[in-house]
Scaffold this motif. Sequence first.
Motif, short mmCIF file in Angstrom:
data_model
loop_
_atom_site.label_atom_id
_atom_site.label_comp_id
_atom_site.label_asym_id
_atom_site.label_seq_id
_atom_site.Cartn_x
_atom_site.Cartn_y
_atom_site.Cartn_z
N ILE A 61 4.42 5.80 -5.35
CA ILE A 61 4.29 6.00 -6.81
C ILE A 61 3.63 7.37 -7.09
CG2 ILE A 61 3.08 5.19 -8.90
CD1 ILE A 61 5.42 3.39 -8.25
N ALA A 62 2.55 7.65 -6.33
CA ALA A 62 1.85 8.92 -6.53
C ALA A 62 2.77 10.11 -6.24
CB ALA A 62 0.60 8.98 -5.65
N GLU A 63 3.58 9.97 -5.18
CA GLU A 63 4.54 11.05 -4.84
C GLU A 63 5.57 11.24 -5.96
OE1 GLU A 63 4.73 13.20 -2.46
OE2 GLU A 63 3.26 12.49 -0.99
N ILE A 67 5.50 -0.41 -12.33
CA ILE A 67 5.22 -0.35 -10.89
C ILE A 67 5.67 -1.63 -10.21
CG2 ILE A 67 3.31 -0.42 -9.22
CD1 ILE A 67 1.92 1.74 -10.87
N MET A 79 2.02 2.24 -3.41
CA MET A 79 1.12 3.04 -4.26
C MET A 79 1.20 4.52 -3.90
SD MET A 79 0.21 0.62 -6.09
CE MET A 79 -0.59 1.68 -7.25
N THR A 80 1.31 4.84 -2.59
CA THR A 80 1.43 6.26 -2.21
C THR A 80 2.78 6.81 -2.67
OG1 THR A 80 2.22 5.63 -0.02
CG2 THR A 80 -0.11 6.07 -0.21
N TYR A 109 4.49 9.52 -15.77
CA TYR A 109 3.43 8.52 -15.61
C TYR A 109 4.10 7.16 -15.49
CZ TYR A 109 -0.70 5.67 -16.43
OH TYR A 109 -1.70 4.75 -16.30
N ILE A 110 3.91 6.52 -14.35
CA ILE A 110 4.54 5.21 -14.15
C ILE A 110 3.51 4.12 -14.45
CG2 ILE A 110 5.77 3.71 -12.54
CD1 ILE A 110 6.72 6.25 -11.09
N ASP A 111 3.79 3.35 -15.47
CA ASP A 111 2.88 2.31 -15.95
C ASP A 111 2.82 1.13 -14.98
OD1 ASP A 111 2.57 -0.14 -18.16
OD2 ASP A 111 1.39 1.66 -18.49
N GLU A 163 5.31 10.38 -9.17
CA GLU A 163 4.68 10.90 -10.39
C GLU A 163 4.48 12.41 -10.28
OE1 GLU A 163 2.20 7.20 -12.33
OE2 GLU A 163 1.18 8.40 -10.83
N ASP A 164 4.09 12.81 -9.08
CA ASP A 164 3.85 14.23 -8.86
C ASP A 164 5.17 15.01 -8.86
OD1 ASP A 164 2.00 16.19 -8.51
OD2 ASP A 164 2.15 16.20 -6.31
N ILE A 171 0.84 -1.21 0.00
CA ILE A 171 0.00 0.00 0.00
C ILE A 171 0.87 1.25 0.00
CG2 ILE A 171 -1.72 1.30 1.34
CD1 ILE A 171 -2.97 -1.41 2.03
N GLY A 172 1.95 1.21 0.81
CA GLY A 172 2.90 2.32 0.79
C GLY A 172 3.51 2.50 -0.60
#
Lengths: 81, 483
Positions: A43-45, A59, A40-41, A53-55, A47-48, A37-38
């Motif tokens: 990845i969002a950080e 991932i 995914m957060t 964009y990480i496919d 990307e931002d 779960i961490g």
Amino acid sequence: MNKIELYKTAFINGLDVVADATFEEMQLGVTKEWDSIGHMTLIAELEDAFDVYIDSEWITEFNTYQSGIDLLKRLGVDFGQ
Amino acid sequence: MTFISIEFLLFVALLVAMYYVVPHRFRWVLLLAASYLFYATLSIQFIPLLLVSTAFTYVTGILIERQDEKRQKKRLMVMGVFVLVMFLGWFKYFNFVNDSLRAMAGLMGWNYDIPYQDIVLPLAISFYTFQAISYLVDLYRGKLKAERHYGYFSIYFAFFPQLVAGPIERAKKLLPQFKAEQRFDYEHVSYGMKRIAWGFFKKTLIADRLAPMVATVFSRPDPTGSEIVLGTMLFSIQLYADFSACSDIAIGTARLFGIKLTENFRQPHFAVSIADFWNRWHISLSTWLRDYIFIPLCKGKKKRHQIYVAIIITFLISGIWHGAAWSFVLWGLIHGIYRVFGDATKHHREQLASFVRLDRTPELHKWINIATTFQLVSFSRVFFVSDSVAQAFHHARLYVTPSSWAPTGMLHALELFSLLDFVVFLFFFTAVHVFQYIERTKGSAWDWLAGRSTLANVAIQLFVIVSVLVFGVSSEGFIYGGF
């Protein structure tokens, strides 16, 4: 802030780890805070922070501190600066 | 023609013989004709739907690729996915939605007069629709090029070993294998036959031997709590044996043609957590949901609670994919809650394990986790196997009632078996566990077997075949074939 610092900041924010953590030894599923779960957060950080964009395929490839840098380099991020 | 039949084995044997005789450029014709023939023997009335879905996805794929702008590609991809979901929705979910709306209207006192429609669920529609969606999305994401050869594309849609119940494959993996010239390889054929035989073993000696006991429990108007506990755990074993056998036969059959399909199971009942369970159970569906639902839902989500919402939505979709009923929705919700609760309490559970010194005996800790995960999964399957939500809640209440677990009640519930059935089941269940133990300790039971003497191989194969012929029983079809 250079790219490595930006990268580490993404880890600090995404995984909620302390600023003086040993980032280079971090691994998905091994480092306590870096669970699925961490991931995914984080990845969002990333990307931002790097405007990429990480496919989904990448991932699952991204599982260590270093493999994340390699992935971002493939996406055009220049860590030389 | 079902997998578990002499007709299927003869059909495959004839096809394999023809496949390696026919020149490579004509093999797609053979595989496609065989796939449509196989589907026609099971569900001839839905051949036109399969053909229309194939043609629609093929054309949409080419149109997506022809667009220059990303926005146009996206628009076409979304339209294509929408139409495919509408096909699935009409056949699978119309009456579910209709009945739900009628029930709601009844509660609210509204006038609702859309009648129940007598709609038959087309065989394999959930599986081939998911493959079609992955094809269009992957095209849009630029992961593959649109397939121009209509024949190969049609086989991707209808390849008979995996058409009815998966594994759900990606075009990127399957299409190049169809196009490559597969030469006769003794290792492939030998492996394929062993996997098929192993699938027959699990299906006829475990799954279909348990099916009558499970059906007896869940069709009784007033089963005891112990019967529900035993029946649900037996259903868990039946479901795994049934579905993994189906995957074994699919993987084995495809390998006879030199095609490698995705492994769908990795001993899920030995999972140490719910997250681990979903990495081991129906892997091709789990990875599909991860890539096309969960990850897109997580995009831009930087907080853990936002990821939790994505998890719950993904599991709800998993539930509704399995069946058009609220009991399946609840089953999905339960797994979503398990997953979120498991994550939210992870550190507290670790602290507790440390407090009671379980962390000093990791092997014991692992087996406690395995037993707990199996019980959580089994409990959720009360909702999977029950006919209605009301019945599911009644059975779930019985499952968690302490007196249902009393040894005397459990012994009494074992009378569901005749003595002979019980001994036969225990013997073959142990045989499956010996196989799984070899898998866990040696890496691959198939490689381990290949390293044994010819005599040992022949003896094991004879044991499998004779057991199926003497003690095997067969019911109609596979549980997941109904999805």
